[in-house]
Design an enzyme around this catalytic site. Structure first.
Site, PDB file in Angstrom:
ATOM      1  N   VAL A   1       0.838  -1.199   0.000  1.00 39.29           N
ATOM      2  CA  VAL A   1       0.000   0.000   0.000  1.00 39.29           C
ATOM      3  C   VAL A   1       0.879   1.257   0.000  1.00 39.29           C
ATOM      4  CG1 VAL A   1      -0.275   0.544   2.464  1.00 39.29           C
ATOM      5  CG2 VAL A   1      -2.239   0.765   0.938  1.00 39.29           C
ATOM      6  N   SER A   2       2.156   1.093   0.309  1.00 44.82           N
ATOM      7  CA  SER A   2       3.064   2.231   0.489  1.00 44.82           C
ATOM      8  C   SER A   2       3.937   2.457  -0.742  1.00 44.82           C
ATOM      9  CB  SER A   2       3.939   1.946   1.720  1.00 44.82           C
ATOM     10  OG  SER A   2       5.227   2.472   1.568  1.00 44.82           O
TER      11      SER A   2
END
Lengths: 228, 228
Positions: free
Chosen positions: B14-15
């Protein structure tokens, strides 16, 4: 020869990462084809204006920051040491007087920025190496003396520091940084083909060099250059 | 020849900064004398455990991040593009299922980490390039298929993903990152002389190289090496 690109460095002596960024840019001003503009400004105003919170409020972040600064200090060769009570120094005592003082030094200095560079460095040395005060007039005078200003000059700067003109000039520099999107310092604004390219922090020099068509030679370009 | 230094990279798909850090480390695993350990973990758990807030909540920071990622993406040659609604993608939809899936891929893969590397990359590509879902089983299957897993393998991984064993393994990796002082990802943990040296973010590679006695050759070491 292409005209020099203007690079502005917005900084506050309360900020250790600003010290790192400031020294790197002072080293590279003679290595890259740039005109460096020192922009003393007020970090407290930027934090308030952007709604940002200092990294110190998250324990893991705070601890990491200490380690990170120690490593960067060694690698960048900037003699930085965390004061015994960084919260007190950074958030309670703050840097408003100090940055007004630096702004007044800059205002008085008609040609170049030799004095403003040296006074800024001496203030950083006080707070971020020697754990000394930078809020009292006597502290500011001492830093200025070490930076080579005469007694007469220091007296003038101290008087000028509390004038409306200087307060407004510092406010205006701080607003300028916020207008460039600041949420902390150092903020490096490179003017490339009439467009500002903004970099935050002291960890984007390699990327910045790439953006302005220069070469990153590490944190000590003179040493590195002499090895070439 | 000195024994290889172990470098762990804790990440979550997600990063976006994790993607940059992941790709750099995958490139350097063959350039530096290191053993790279991929450590899929859960960023949501790290943020909660450390009390940290995502940078997106400060408007100036959020805007800067978009610009910073675009510049880094080009410079690092990682095809990253911000999704239309990054808040929705990062904070509402999140990555718990995806990171359990990646953990299950790693659990199944007895030798090496070829599959876990490729599946992670395909998930990043979905979310951070193609603006596609990574929460549904069909999305995870699609990513795994592109990464070269067979239908049978994907079925096994999907089943394994929801087991207590995998949930616990992901929790344990996340806790491990927190124990190393994490407050975000990527977190790079270099084991130097039995001591962990921890680096946060994808902007400390030069410093990290210095700490582990290696040389930073820029974000594309193979291209740079071929020029030497």
């Amino acid at each position: 020869m292409a005209s020099k690109k203007v690079v502005e460095v917005f900084y506050d002596v309360v900020s250790p990462y600003s010290w790192l960024g400031f020294e790197i840019m002072c080293r590279y001003r003679n290595v890259w084809n740039i005109e460096l503009k020192l922009r003393p400004a007020f970090l407290g105003g930027v934090m308030q204006g952007s709604g940002n919170k200092p990294p110190g409020v998250i324990p893991n972040k705070f601890q990491y920051m200490g380690k990170d600064l120690a490593r960067l200090s060694e690698y960048f060769d900037v003699p930085l040491q965390t004061p015994a009570d960084p919260f007190e120094v950074m958030f309670n005592k703050g840097s408003l007087n100090a940055m007004r003082f630096v702004t007044a030094v800059q205002e008085r200095e008609k040609l170049g920025d030799n004095q403003v560079e040296r006074v800024s460095r001496e203030l950083w040395r006080r707070i971020w190496k020697e754990d000394k005060d930078i809020t009292e007039p006597s502290s500011l005078s001492e830093a200025a003396m070490k930076a080579g200003l005469s007694d007469g000059e220091i007296k003038e700067v101290l008087e000028l520091s509390s004038s409306k003109e200087i307060k407004d000039k510092l406010k205006s520099a701080t607003k300028n940084a916020l207008d460039h999107g600041a949420f902390g310092f150092p903020l490096l604004v490179c003017h490339v083909n009439g467009k500002p390219e903004v970099f935050f922090g002291s960890d984007r020099f390699e990327l910045m060099a790439h953006c302005i068509g220069e070469k990153w030679l590490g944190p000590q370009p003179d040493k590195s250059a002499s090895k070439l």
